[in-house]
Design a protein around this motif. Structure first.
Motif, short mmCIF file in Angstrom:
data_model
loop_
_atom_site.label_atom_id
_atom_site.label_comp_id
_atom_site.label_asym_id
_atom_site.label_seq_id
_atom_site.Cartn_x
_atom_site.Cartn_y
_atom_site.Cartn_z
N VAL A 35 -7.86 -28.52 48.62
CA VAL A 35 -8.00 -28.60 47.14
C VAL A 35 -6.35 -28.46 46.44
N GLY A 36 -5.72 -27.32 46.98
CA GLY A 36 -4.36 -27.15 46.65
C GLY A 36 -3.47 -28.22 47.05
N SER A 39 -4.16 -31.05 44.83
CA SER A 39 -3.56 -30.72 43.39
C SER A 39 -2.03 -31.16 43.47
N ARG A 40 -1.24 -30.66 44.47
CA ARG A 40 0.36 -30.84 44.42
C ARG A 40 0.30 -32.42 44.58
N VAL A 42 -1.60 -35.00 43.28
CA VAL A 42 -1.81 -35.42 41.91
C VAL A 42 -0.56 -34.84 40.86
N ARG A 43 -0.18 -33.74 41.10
CA ARG A 43 1.00 -33.54 40.24
C ARG A 43 2.30 -34.28 40.43
#
Length: 106
Positions: A35-36, A39-40, A42-43
């Motif tokens: 998930v991290g 997140s990266r 998507v960022r």
């Protein structure tokens, strides 16, 4: 490939490498890691990354990375489902039923 076939393929793959035997608590850590990474990804698409030493990614590279990370998260959910004896098809039904009831949709 359907969800059940892919889940079984994952179980077989993980068993061959001795990874399937890891506890649900360890699996949860792997899910959190993935998930991290999602997140990266998507960022990087939405905000960009300005990090020295990293090559500048093309939009196609960014999209490919996003899809890879989404797949990794899905795989971890499927393995966790199997470890906890939860049918992933039932998860789809439960999700839809919950939203239909909450928002009064037929």
């Amino acid at each position: 490939m359907d969800l059940d076939s892919h889940q079984q393929w994952l179980i077989d793959f993980y068993q061959q490498r001795g990874w399937y035997e890891l506890s649900p608590f360890i699996r949860l850590n792997f899910l959190t890691e993935e998930v991290g990474e999602l997140s990266r990804a998507v960022r990087a698409i939405k905000l960009g990354r300005d990090h020295p030493g990293e090559p500048i990614a093309t939009p196609a590279d960014l999209q490919a990375n996003l899809e890879e990370e989404l797949a990794d998260v899905l795989d971890q959910v499927l393995v966790m489902s199997a470890k906890m004896d939860v049918d992933p098809q039932q998860l789809l039904t439960a999700s839809e039923d919950k939203l239909k009831a909450r928002f009064h949709i037929n």
